[in-house]
Design a protein around this motif. Sequence first.
Motif, PDB file in Angstrom:
ATOM      1  N   ILE B   6       0.857  -1.183   0.000  1.00 19.86           N
ATOM      2  CA  ILE B   6       0.000   0.000   0.000  1.00 19.86           C
ATOM      3  C   ILE B   6       0.894   1.234   0.000  1.00 19.86           C
ATOM      4  O   ILE B   6       1.769   1.373   0.848  1.00 19.86           O
ATOM      5  N   GLY B  39      -4.414   6.397  -2.182  1.00 20.57           N
ATOM      6  CA  GLY B  39      -3.112   5.815  -2.476  1.00 20.57           C
ATOM      7  C   GLY B  39      -3.239   4.695  -3.486  1.00 20.57           C
ATOM      8  O   GLY B  39      -4.292   4.507  -4.103  1.00 20.57           O
ATOM      9  N   LYS B  40      -2.151   3.939  -3.642  1.00 20.06           N
ATOM     10  CA  LYS B  40      -2.154   2.828  -4.574  1.00 20.06           C
ATOM     11  C   LYS B  40      -2.111   1.515  -3.810  1.00 20.06           C
ATOM     12  O   LYS B  40      -1.521   1.426  -2.733  1.00 20.06           O
ATOM     13  N   TYR B  41      -2.742   0.503  -4.390  1.00 17.30           N
ATOM     14  CA  TYR B  41      -2.709  -0.838  -3.822  1.00 17.30           C
ATOM     15  C   TYR B  41      -2.101  -1.747  -4.877  1.00 17.30           C
ATOM     16  O   TYR B  41      -2.585  -1.806  -6.007  1.00 17.30           O
ATOM     17  N   ILE B  42      -1.035  -2.443  -4.515  1.00 23.15           N
ATOM     18  CA  ILE B  42      -0.335  -3.289  -5.486  1.00 23.15           C
ATOM     19  C   ILE B  42      -0.266  -4.708  -4.944  1.00 23.15           C
ATOM     20  O   ILE B  42       0.236  -4.932  -3.834  1.00 23.15           O
TER      21      ILE B  42
END
Lengths: 80, 80
Positions: B6, B39-42
């Motif tokens: 995250i 945010g980003k979730y990878i």
Amino acid sequence: MKAKVIVTPKKAVLDPQGKTVQNALEHIGFKGVKDVRIGKYIEIELEGTDREAALRSIQEASHKILSNPVIEDYSVEICD
Amino acid sequence: MKAKVIVTPKKAVLDPQGKTVQNALEHIGFKGVKDVRIGKYIEIELEGTDREAALRSIQEASHKILSNPVIEDYSVEICD
């Protein structure tokens, strides 16, 4: 109270952004990466203390505006 | 084995995307939203079973290419 929403592309949907990150990882030497999927992470600071109501409300928001339910899945978690 | 990363903007960094979502939520009637951060979730699918090595490797990847450490924080979680 805080809500954490994770929005990810559905399994059947192509994820070119993830594929690009996967290629980049391999390119700079990270081995053993089988798949990368990229989604959104949304942290929502909420007033009040009613977890049940918050969960319902954030699930509705996730369905209505935070995700596109045709191509994305979402999960909601409420924490303190 | 799966790694979940995250990436969120640092507290001191303005998040206009989050502000826009907050306004949108208020606009369609969701009350009590104090703050929204996006945010980003990878999600990374990995070969192998060595959790320690995977954690180190994904932390390095997060620092090098998945996030911009000047303006973003990241957290890594390894699960099965």
